[in-house]
Design a protein around this motif. Structure first.
Motif, PDB file in Angstrom:
ATOM      1  N   THR A   1      33.939 -35.279  59.971  1.00 39.22           N
ATOM      2  CA  THR A   1      33.282 -36.307  59.161  1.00 39.22           C
ATOM      3  C   THR A   1      34.260 -37.252  58.480  1.00 39.22           C
ATOM      4  N   TRP A   2      35.364 -36.746  57.953  1.00 41.20           N
ATOM      5  CA  TRP A   2      36.289 -37.600  57.193  1.00 41.20           C
ATOM      6  C   TRP A   2      36.862 -38.743  58.027  1.00 41.20           C
ATOM      7  N   PRO A   3      37.410 -38.492  59.228  1.00 42.27           N
ATOM      8  CA  PRO A   3      37.885 -39.640  60.013  1.00 42.27           C
ATOM      9  C   PRO A   3      36.747 -40.540  60.483  1.00 42.27           C
ATOM     10  N   ARG A   4      35.563 -39.973  60.693  1.00 39.86           N
ATOM     11  CA  ARG A   4      34.416 -40.782  61.116  1.00 39.86           C
ATOM     12  C   ARG A   4      33.956 -41.721  60.002  1.00 39.86           C
ATOM     13  N   TYR A   5      34.019 -41.247  58.761  1.00 39.27           N
ATOM     14  CA  TYR A   5      33.549 -42.041  57.626  1.00 39.27           C
ATOM     15  C   TYR A   5      34.620 -42.976  57.069  1.00 39.27           C
ATOM     16  N   TYR A   6      35.879 -42.513  57.058  1.00 37.41           N
ATOM     17  CA  TYR A   6      36.907 -43.253  56.320  1.00 37.41           C
ATOM     18  C   TYR A   6      38.105 -43.693  57.153  1.00 37.41           C
ATOM     19  N   GLY A   7      38.079 -43.486  58.480  1.00 37.78           N
ATOM     20  CA  GLY A   7      39.182 -43.924  59.315  1.00 37.78           C
ATOM     21  C   GLY A   7      40.334 -42.925  59.315  1.00 37.78           C
ATOM     22  N   ARG A   8      41.383 -43.241  60.078  1.00 35.82           N
ATOM     23  CA  ARG A   8      42.484 -42.296  60.283  1.00 35.82           C
ATOM     24  C   ARG A   8      43.754 -42.630  59.504  1.00 35.82           C
ATOM     25  N   LYS A   9      43.898 -43.874  59.057  1.00 35.05           N
ATOM     26  CA  LYS A   9      45.171 -44.306  58.471  1.00 35.05           C
ATOM     27  C   LYS A   9      45.522 -43.539  57.208  1.00 35.05           C
ATOM     28  N   TYR A  10      44.544 -43.295  56.360  1.00 37.50           N
ATOM     29  CA  TYR A  10      44.791 -42.589  55.090  1.00 37.50           C
ATOM     30  C   TYR A  10      44.093 -41.228  55.086  1.00 37.50           C
ATOM     31  N   LEU A  11      43.968 -40.641  56.255  1.00 35.50           N
ATOM     32  CA  LEU A  11      43.251 -39.366  56.392  1.00 35.50           C
ATOM     33  C   LEU A  11      43.912 -38.261  55.577  1.00 35.50           C
TER      34      LEU A  11
END
Length: 433
Positions: free
Chosen positions: A366-376
């Motif tokens: 969910t986290w990369p899907r919701y907020y992207g990968r750059k600041y994961l």
């Protein structure tokens, strides 16, 4: 990253197949390597270590709680380091320091005796402080940093197939975690707790070399793309633009808090329940074997839910998983309330099974899907601090509830009130993308 292949002979760009599948394998092993710093790994050492150090069970548990709480304040910073330096170096140093912490644990009885003689203090406070510091390092490096870096790295290499890939990883990790107490206990029976920690430390030092050789931060460092391909229909139209949220921006969204606090509830309830499972069932006249046996059906449900949930996560709205997790939390809490009645145990099994299974999906995908990968790293690092704090206070709160009221069911009342707050707050959750 300037030198993504430094200290390694492996070049992902020249690999005969997509290197993300190597990342999937080595990253999953990395999560398993964190077991000595997880509750499931530490709990096996509880009785022999506390006896060797002259600590009571409450003193040992409180040291575990303080060390875990202390680690929670630093794990968010580790997420920032993940964004800056990548999974490779962060995981390498976490593995090395976890191994060093286990070596110190193996001689903790001798260290405690030496400190007592030097300080001229013959008190339980000396081993208590010593074990608290060691718990900080094992929990920070194992449960916190190594787990976060390994899981995030896998997610960085996949996008459209992120759920399917995580289902494969989750099955292996679930089986490894569920069988690890038996494996570690066998080593302790054969070699003693001191040598057992040294064996685990040696395995971690060896694995740290594999981290340098095979861990890679993201496919773009090698002119590759997530999943290893771009679909044909996407070459004819604009590829979906992914917005990368910073931690500050993510914290301004409702989804960050509702999902993070729901995952924290999962960590709290399952840690507290697991830590006191024999006592919980013993208070209702169940035997120890009957208490331990509950984990088999829970594991079966969890693996099934995790597999299905991961596969569907590539196609469905993730807020559905949030609602299902909250519902299963209500079932588990109700099961604790009605454990004295026949149907209570079934509510616990179903609730905990679904909670455990969906946790592996939501916390990874969910986290990369919701907020992207750059600041994961910084985002998941902050969430990890929620989980660490929840897992730290759970065993003590469960214990004090039982010692004060003579029953664990009041924990169910507390968690149901907390879940009601989350249910109301989650009604308007949406994907920030």
């Amino acid at each position: 990253m300037t030198h993504p292949n430094k200290f390694s002979f492996i070049n992902p760009k020249k690999f005969p197949f997509y290197y993300g599948y190597v990342v999937l394998l080595i990253g999953s092993i990395g999560v398993l390597a964190s077991i000595p710093g997880q509750t499931v790994g530490v709990s096996v050492f509880t009785d022999p270590v506390k006896d060797a150090l002259g600590l009571t069970r409450n003193q040992f548990s409180n040291a575990y709680m303080l060390g875990t709480l202390l680690s929670a304040f630093f794990v968010a910073r580790a997420g920032v380091l993940f964004d800056k330096y990548g999974a490779r170096y962060v995981a390498f140093f976490a593995t090395v320091f976890l191994g060093l912490a286990l070596l110190l644990f193996s001689v903790s009885a001798e260290m405690s005796a030496w400190l007592k003689s030097v300080l001229h203090l013959n008190t339980w406070g000396v081993p208590f402080v010593l074990i608290t510091v060691l718990f900080f390092f094992t929990r920070f490096c194992g449960q916190g940093v190594l787990t976060m870096a390994s899981r995030n790295m896998i997610m960085m290499w996949f996008d459209k197939n992120r759920g399917k890939v995580n289902s494969i990883s989750s099955i292996g990790v679930s089986l490894g975690f569920s069988s690890s107490p038996i494996f570690i206990n066998a080593i302790i029976d054969d070699h003693g707790w001191e040598i057992s920690w040294q064996i685990l430390a040696l395995c971690l030092f060896i694995f740290s070399l594999f981290v340098l050789q095979f861990y890679r931060n993201k496919p773009e460092d090698f002119s590759l793309v997530p999943d290893g391909f771009v679909k044909q229909d996407e070459t004819k139209k604009e590829i979906r633009v992914e917005r990368n949220f910073t931690l500050v921006e993510a914290k301004k969204t409702r989804a960050f808090w509702m999902i993070g606090l729901t995952l924290a509830f999962n960590s709290f309830f399952i840690t507290g329940f697991t830590f006191h499972v024999v006592s919980i069932f013993g208070s209702q006249d169940y035997s120890k074997s009957e208490a331990i046996a509950i984990f088999l059906p829970i594991s079966i449900i969890a693996i099934t839910v995790s597999t299905i949930g991961n596969i569907l996560s590539d196609y469905v709205h993730h807020k559905i998983y949030l609602y299902v997790m909250l519902t299963s939390g209500v079932l588990a809490s109700s099961g604790l309330l009605f454990l004295s009645q026949g149907f209570g145990i079934y509510l616990l099994i179903i609730g905990l099974g679904i909670l455990t299974g969906l946790f592996a999906v939501v916390n990874a995908v969910t986290w990369p899907r919701y907020y992207g990968r750059k600041y994961l790293g910084s985002i998941t690092g902050k969430v990890m601090s929620f989980l660490v704090i929840a897992s730290a206070i759970a065993p003590s709160l469960f214990s004090y509830c039982f010692s004060t009221f003579g029953t664990y069911k009041y924990i169910g009342y507390i968690t149901l009130c907390y879940l009601l707050f989350l249910i109301i707050g989650s009604l308007k959750v949406k994907n920030p993308q």
